[in-house]
Design a protein around this motif. Structure first.
Motif, PDB file in Angstrom:
ATOM      1  N   VAL A 309       0.846  -1.198   0.000  1.00  0.00           N
ATOM      2  CA  VAL A 309       0.000   0.000   0.000  1.00  0.00           C
ATOM      3  C   VAL A 309       0.879   1.246   0.000  1.00  0.00           C
ATOM      4  O   VAL A 309       0.551   2.254  -0.634  1.00  0.00           O
ATOM      5  CB  VAL A 309      -0.953  -0.004   1.207  1.00  0.00           C
ATOM      6  CG1 VAL A 309      -1.757   1.292   1.272  1.00  0.00           C
ATOM      7  CG2 VAL A 309      -1.898  -1.201   1.133  1.00  0.00           C
ATOM      8  N   GLU A 310       2.027   1.194   0.700  1.00  0.00           N
ATOM      9  CA  GLU A 310       2.944   2.334   0.691  1.00  0.00           C
ATOM     10  C   GLU A 310       3.387   2.655  -0.727  1.00  0.00           C
ATOM     11  O   GLU A 310       3.391   3.815  -1.146  1.00  0.00           O
ATOM     12  CB  GLU A 310       4.188   2.058   1.550  1.00  0.00           C
ATOM     13  CG  GLU A 310       3.924   2.036   3.033  1.00  0.00           C
ATOM     14  CD  GLU A 310       3.706   0.631   3.554  1.00  0.00           C
ATOM     15  OE1 GLU A 310       4.039   0.383   4.721  1.00  0.00           O
ATOM     16  OE2 GLU A 310       3.209  -0.227   2.798  1.00  0.00           O
ATOM     17  N   GLY A 311       3.794   1.605  -1.473  1.00  0.00           N
ATOM     18  CA  GLY A 311       4.219   1.825  -2.844  1.00  0.00           C
ATOM     19  C   GLY A 311       3.093   2.377  -3.706  1.00  0.00           C
ATOM     20  O   GLY A 311       3.295   3.304  -4.493  1.00  0.00           O
ATOM     21  N   TYR A 312       1.907   1.816  -3.545  1.00  0.00           N
ATOM     22  CA  TYR A 312       0.749   2.264  -4.313  1.00  0.00           C
ATOM     23  C   TYR A 312       0.442   3.736  -4.020  1.00  0.00           C
ATOM     24  O   TYR A 312       0.238   4.542  -4.939  1.00  0.00           O
ATOM     25  CB  TYR A 312      -0.455   1.391  -3.962  1.00  0.00           C
ATOM     26  CG  TYR A 312      -1.762   1.836  -4.564  1.00  0.00           C
ATOM     27  CD1 TYR A 312      -2.040   1.632  -5.911  1.00  0.00           C
ATOM     28  CD2 TYR A 312      -2.735   2.460  -3.774  1.00  0.00           C
ATOM     29  CE1 TYR A 312      -3.255   2.041  -6.460  1.00  0.00           C
ATOM     30  CE2 TYR A 312      -3.948   2.863  -4.316  1.00  0.00           C
ATOM     31  CZ  TYR A 312      -4.203   2.650  -5.662  1.00  0.00           C
ATOM     32  OH  TYR A 312      -5.395   3.057  -6.192  1.00  0.00           O
ATOM     33  N   TYR A 313       0.436   4.097  -2.745  1.00  0.00           N
ATOM     34  CA  TYR A 313       0.124   5.472  -2.362  1.00  0.00           C
ATOM     35  C   TYR A 313       1.186   6.432  -2.899  1.00  0.00           C
ATOM     36  O   TYR A 313       0.870   7.513  -3.405  1.00  0.00           O
ATOM     37  CB  TYR A 313       0.038   5.570  -0.839  1.00  0.00           C
ATOM     38  CG  TYR A 313      -0.264   6.960  -0.326  1.00  0.00           C
ATOM     39  CD1 TYR A 313      -1.571   7.444  -0.293  1.00  0.00           C
ATOM     40  CD2 TYR A 313       0.754   7.790   0.113  1.00  0.00           C
ATOM     41  CE1 TYR A 313      -1.846   8.723   0.172  1.00  0.00           C
ATOM     42  CE2 TYR A 313       0.492   9.062   0.576  1.00  0.00           C
ATOM     43  CZ  TYR A 313      -0.808   9.522   0.608  1.00  0.00           C
ATOM     44  OH  TYR A 313      -1.069  10.795   1.057  1.00  0.00           O
ATOM     45  N   GLN A 314       2.466   6.031  -2.784  1.00  0.00           N
ATOM     46  CA  GLN A 314       3.556   6.883  -3.268  1.00  0.00           C
ATOM     47  C   GLN A 314       3.439   7.096  -4.772  1.00  0.00           C
ATOM     48  O   GLN A 314       3.615   8.201  -5.280  1.00  0.00           O
ATOM     49  CB  GLN A 314       4.901   6.219  -2.933  1.00  0.00           C
ATOM     50  CG  GLN A 314       6.122   7.048  -3.302  1.00  0.00           C
ATOM     51  CD  GLN A 314       6.551   7.975  -2.199  1.00  0.00           C
ATOM     52  OE1 GLN A 314       5.838   8.151  -1.220  1.00  0.00           O
ATOM     53  NE2 GLN A 314       7.709   8.578  -2.344  1.00  0.00           N
ATOM     54  N   GLU A 315       3.147   6.017  -5.503  1.00  0.00           N
ATOM     55  CA  GLU A 315       3.088   6.102  -6.964  1.00  0.00           C
ATOM     56  C   GLU A 315       1.850   6.871  -7.429  1.00  0.00           C
ATOM     57  O   GLU A 315       1.938   7.741  -8.293  1.00  0.00           O
ATOM     58  CB  GLU A 315       3.138   4.692  -7.553  1.00  0.00           C
ATOM     59  CG  GLU A 315       4.513   4.039  -7.400  1.00  0.00           C
ATOM     60  CD  GLU A 315       4.471   2.532  -7.229  1.00  0.00           C
ATOM     61  OE1 GLU A 315       3.469   1.910  -7.648  1.00  0.00           O
ATOM     62  OE2 GLU A 315       5.436   1.973  -6.661  1.00  0.00           O
ATOM     63  N   THR A 316       0.689   6.572  -6.854  1.00  0.00           N
ATOM     64  CA  THR A 316      -0.521   7.294  -7.266  1.00  0.00           C
ATOM     65  C   THR A 316      -0.452   8.765  -6.874  1.00  0.00           C
ATOM     66  O   THR A 316      -1.053   9.617  -7.539  1.00  0.00           O
ATOM     67  CB  THR A 316      -1.790   6.672  -6.648  1.00  0.00           C
ATOM     68  OG1 THR A 316      -1.658   6.653  -5.213  1.00  0.00           O
ATOM     69  CG2 THR A 316      -2.002   5.256  -7.158  1.00  0.00           C
ATOM     70  N   GLY A 317       0.316   9.077  -5.830  1.00  0.00           N
ATOM     71  CA  GLY A 317       0.439  10.458  -5.378  1.00  0.00           C
ATOM     72  C   GLY A 317       1.149  11.363  -6.352  1.00  0.00           C
ATOM     73  O   GLY A 317       1.149  12.585  -6.184  1.00  0.00           O
ATOM     74  N   ARG A 318       1.742  10.786  -7.398  1.00  0.00           N
ATOM     75  CA  ARG A 318       2.398  11.614  -8.419  1.00  0.00           C
ATOM     76  C   ARG A 318       1.394  12.249  -9.369  1.00  0.00           C
ATOM     77  O   ARG A 318       1.764  13.075 -10.212  1.00  0.00           O
ATOM     78  CB  ARG A 318       3.428  10.772  -9.171  1.00  0.00           C
ATOM     79  CG  ARG A 318       4.635  10.475  -8.287  1.00  0.00           C
ATOM     80  CD  ARG A 318       5.415   9.236  -8.624  1.00  0.00           C
ATOM     81  NE  ARG A 318       6.338   8.954  -7.515  1.00  0.00           N
ATOM     82  CZ  ARG A 318       6.889   7.790  -7.267  1.00  0.00           C
ATOM     83  NH1 ARG A 318       6.633   6.756  -8.048  1.00  0.00           N
ATOM     84  NH2 ARG A 318       7.704   7.634  -6.240  1.00  0.00           N
TER      85      ARG A 318
END
Length: 612
Positions: A309-318
C-alpha cells in the motif's frame, strides 16, 4: 530578514500558507527540529525552503534525487532563490564554483545526495559555512523495510552530533505508524515535534478494475478519460514496460519507456521529455517517479499489482499535484496475486512475514467493497474518515455474493489432487477440472475420473478465476513457491467443514467510465474556464511552452497551469494587477510580467514577437 509570510508573498507569490504549513515553518524558524508527514502536493518543500530563506545561513537539503536536482534548482532560480547542488553529475570546475558560492554565503539552498555526507571533504566544507537548516527529504528512505530504502540515509543521524544547534526537518508523504516510528528513531528525531498533516488526496479518483485484456483496457481508459494528457503507467517488469510503450505508440499515443535496464542517457532523455512536454506518457517500472515535481500529471495507471500500500500510495500520489482532478487507475487480476504470493515466500523468515503483511494489505484494498479512500487513510493511521464519494466503490457500490459453495468446490479440487493423486497444479488445471473440460492435460493425468470433475459448470472460466483470486487474497489458498501450484492453508479446513462463510466481490470486467462524485465530500470540482477565456489560456500556454523551450526548463518552472488559468480569468491589465495573481512572485513578475501582458492582448498584440 523577511518574515515567513513576507517571503511567501515576495518569492512564491502567495498571500497565505496552506493548512499546517505555518505552524511547521514557525517551529523550524525558531530553531526546533521537526518530522513532517504531509501528502504529495501538500506543500512539503515550502516547509524547509521558507526557513532557509528566513534564517541566517544556507539551507542544506539532503535528497536522493540526483537526476532531478538540476530541475529543482532551475525552478528555485526562476523564483529568484539562490540555489545550487553538489552531486556526481558535475565536473570538478562546477563543484568548485558551487562550493565557493556556499562559503561566500551566496546560496540560499544547497542540495546534496545522502552519499555525499559520507565524504569527508563534504563534511569539512559544511563545517566552514553557516547552515540555516538541514532538510531531509523523502525521509521514508531511512526505513529499512520501506519501498525506497537507501542505506546512506542511516548515516544522517550524525547531523545532530556534528551540528547540534542547526534545526533538522525530515519530510515524507508515505509512512504508516510503524514507518513513522522507524524514521523518528533512525534519524534521532524522537524529541522533535511531529507534524502529521493527513494523507488524503481528495482530488484523486481511485479506481481498481478486474484485469481481462489489460492493453485494451488501458487504451480505452486513456482515450475516453485522458486523451493527450500527461500520465504514468506502471508495469512490474522491464519487458512489459517496453511492450506497453510500443503498443501505445502504435496506437497513436505519445509514450516512452523508463526502466533500470535502459542506459543512463536514454533514461535522462525520457525523464526530461516527460517534464518538459505536454501530454507525454511514461511507461515505467517503480524505478521512475520519486521526486517528480510535474504538477499536471493527470493520471497514474497500474497494469500490475504494487507490492505494498505504501508503494501504491507513493506512486498514485504523483498524479494531480496541482490540486486539480486526477485518476489513479489499476487493472488487477489473478496472475498478479499468484506472482506476488510466490515472491512473498522468498528470503528469510522475517522478510517473508513482512512481505506477506504488505501483500495482504494491498489485496484487501483491491478486494474491498467499502470506500477505498477510507481504507487507504486507515492504513496510514488516519481513522474515522467518511466515505469519499470519489472512488469506484463509492460511485458504483460493488455487489457481493455468498461464495461459500464455489469456494468449497475449489478447495475440494485442490484437496483431492493432493490427497488422491499426490499432485499439485496451478489455477488453469483446477478450473478445467471444475468446468469438466477434457483437455489433453486433464486426460493425461486421469483427472476426468475425480469426483469433482465437472461440478462447477454454473460459473464460467473468468468467474472461476475471480473466485480463486479472492480465495488467494483472503488467505484461503496459498501458492507453492517453486512452480506456482495451489495449496490449502490452515484456514481452508474451516471452509471445507462449513464453519466459515466466504463472501466474494462480483467482478465487473467492463466498468463504465468514471462517474462524477456523488457526495461531493472530498473531490474538488474541476473549474471549467468560460468559453471566451479558453483562447486566452491557450495563448498563455503557447507562450509558456516557447519560453520554457528557449530556457531549457520544464513549462511548470515558468508558471503552473493554475496560475495561467487565474491570469486568463482575471485578465490583468497592469503589472500591479498581475502581481495579485497566486504564483506570481517578485522575480517572475519582473522577468515575465511584460510578456504575459503582451500575450493577453492577443495575436494582434505583442504575442507573436514574444513567441518568435
Amino acid at each position: 530578514m523577511d518574515t515567513p509570510t513576507e517571503a511567501l508573498h515576495r518569492v512564491f507569490g502567495y498571500d497565505s500558507f496552506r493548512a499546517g504549513q505555518q505552524e511547521i515553518i514557525d517551529h523550524v524558524v525558531s530553531g526546533g527540529d521537526a518530522l513532517v508527514l504531509m501528502p504529495t502536493g501538500g506543500g512539503k518543500s515550502l516547509c524547509y525552503q521558507i526557513p532557509a530563506l528566513v534564517r541566517p545561513g544556507v539551507g542544506v537539503v539532503i535528497s536522493p534525487l540526483i537526476a532531478l536536482m538540476q530541475d529543482q534548482v532551475d525552478a528555485l532560480r526562476a523564483l529568484g532563490v539562490r540555489a545550487g547542488f553538489l552531486n556526481s553529475t558535475q565536473d570538478f570546475g562546477e563543484r568548485q564554483l558551487v562550493e565557493a558560492e556556499f562559503l561566500a554565503g551566496e546560496l540560499d539552498l544547497l542540495y546534496l545526495a545522502p552519499e555525499r555526507l559520507r565524504v569527508e571533504a563534504t563534511l569539512r566544507l559544511l563545517a566552514k559555512g553557516d547552515i540555516a537548516v538541514f532538510a531531509i527529504d523523502e525521509a521514508h528512505c531511512v526505513a529499512q523495510w520501506g519501498h525506497d530504502f537507501r542505506p546512506d540515509y542511516l548515516e544522517l543521524s550524525s547531523l545532530r552530533e556534528r551540528w547540534p544547534d542547526v534545526p533538522r526537518i525530515a519530510l515524507t508523504a508515505t509512512a504508516t505508524p510503524a514507518t513513522h516510528a522507524e524514521i523518528s528513531s533512525r534519524l534521532g528525531l524522537d524529541q522533535a515535534r511531529h507534524f502529521v498533516a493527513g494523507f488524503d488526496r481528495p482530488n484523486i479518483h481511485y479506481r481498481i478494475t478486474a484485469k481481462s485484456e489489460p492493453k485494451r483496457q488501458l487504451l480505452d481508459f486513456l482515450r475516453t478519460e485522458h486523451p493527450d494528457e500527461a500520465g504514468i503507467v506502471y508495469c512490474m517488469s522491464r519487458s512489459s514496460v517496453e511492450k506497453i510503450a510500443e503498443f501505445l505508440v502504435d496506437n497513436g499515443i505519445a509514450a516512452v519507456p523508463y526502466h533500470a535496464g535502459l542506459d543512463a542517457r536514454t533514461r535522462a532523455t525520457h525523464q526530461a521529455r516527460f517534464l518538459r512536454e505536454d501530454g507525454l506518457i511514461v511507461v515505467a517500472t517503480i524505478a521512475f517517479g520519486m521526486g517528480i515535481d510535474k504538477p499536471d500529471v493527470r493520471f497514474v495507471a497500474h497494469l500490475d499489482l504494487p507490492k505494498s500500500v505504501e508503494g501504491y500510495y507513493q506512486e498514485t500520489g504523483r498524479a494531480g499535484r496541482d490540486g486539480l482532478p486526477a485518476t489513479a487507475w489499476m487493472a488487477y487480476g489473478l496472475q498478479d496475486v499468484v506472482q506476488h504470493r510466490r515472491m512473498a515466500m522468498e528470503g528469510d523468515e522475517a522478510h517473508r512475514r513482512r512481505q506477506v503483511l504488505h501483500l495482504d494489505a494491498m489485496l484487501a484494498l483491491c478486494e474491498t467493497v467499502g470506500c477505498r479512500r477510507v481504507m487507504l487513510l486507515d492504513y496510514f493511521g488516519q481513522k474515522g474518515a467518511e466515505p469519499c464519494g470519489n472512488c469506484d466503490t463509492c460511485q458504483t457500490p460493488p455487489e457481493s455474493w455468498d461464495g461459500t459453495i464455489p469456494a468449497q468446490k475449489v478447495l475440494s479440487t485442490v484437496y483431492r489432487l493432493a490427497r488422491e493423486r499426490r499432485q499439485k497444479f496451478g489455477v488453469g488445471q483446477v478450473v478445467d477440472i471444475l468446468l469438466g473440460k477434457k483437455t489433453a492435460k486433464v486426460l493425461q493425468h486421469g483427472h476426468e475420473t475425480l469426483k469433482v470433475f465437472g461440478i462447477g459448470t454454473e460459473l464460467g472460466n473468468a468467474e472461476w478465476h475471480g473466485v480463486v483470486r479472492q480465495l488467494l487474497a483472503q488467505g484461503l489458498l496459498a501458492v507453492e513457491s517453486n512452480y506456482g501450484a495451489l495449496e490449502l492453508t490452515d484456514a481452508s479446513a474451516t471452509v471445507l467443514r462449513g464453519d466459515r462463510e466466504v463472501p466474494l466481490r462480483r467482478d465487473t470486467l467492463r466498468p463504465a467510465r468514471a462517474a462524477k462524485p456523488t457526495s461531493g465530500k472530498s473531490a474538488p470540482a474541476a473549474v471549467e474556464l468560460p468559453e471566451e477565456v479558453v483562447p486566452i489560456f491557450e495563448r498563455l500556454r503557447a507562450w509558456r511552452g516557447a519560453t520554457a523551450k528557449e530556457q531549457g526548463v520544464p513549462a511548470y518552472v515558468i508558471f503552473h497551469d493554475a496560475t495561467l488559468r487565474e491570469i486568463a480569468t482575471r485578465s490583468p491589465s497592469s503589472l500591479a494587477e498581475l502581481s495579485q495573481v497566486n504564483g506570481v512572485g517578485e522575480n517572475k513578475l519582473a522577468k515575465y510580467g511584460e510578456q504575459v501582458l503582451e500575450t493577453l492582448t492577443g495575436p494582434g498584440g505583442g504575442y507573436a514577437a514574444v513567441g518568435a
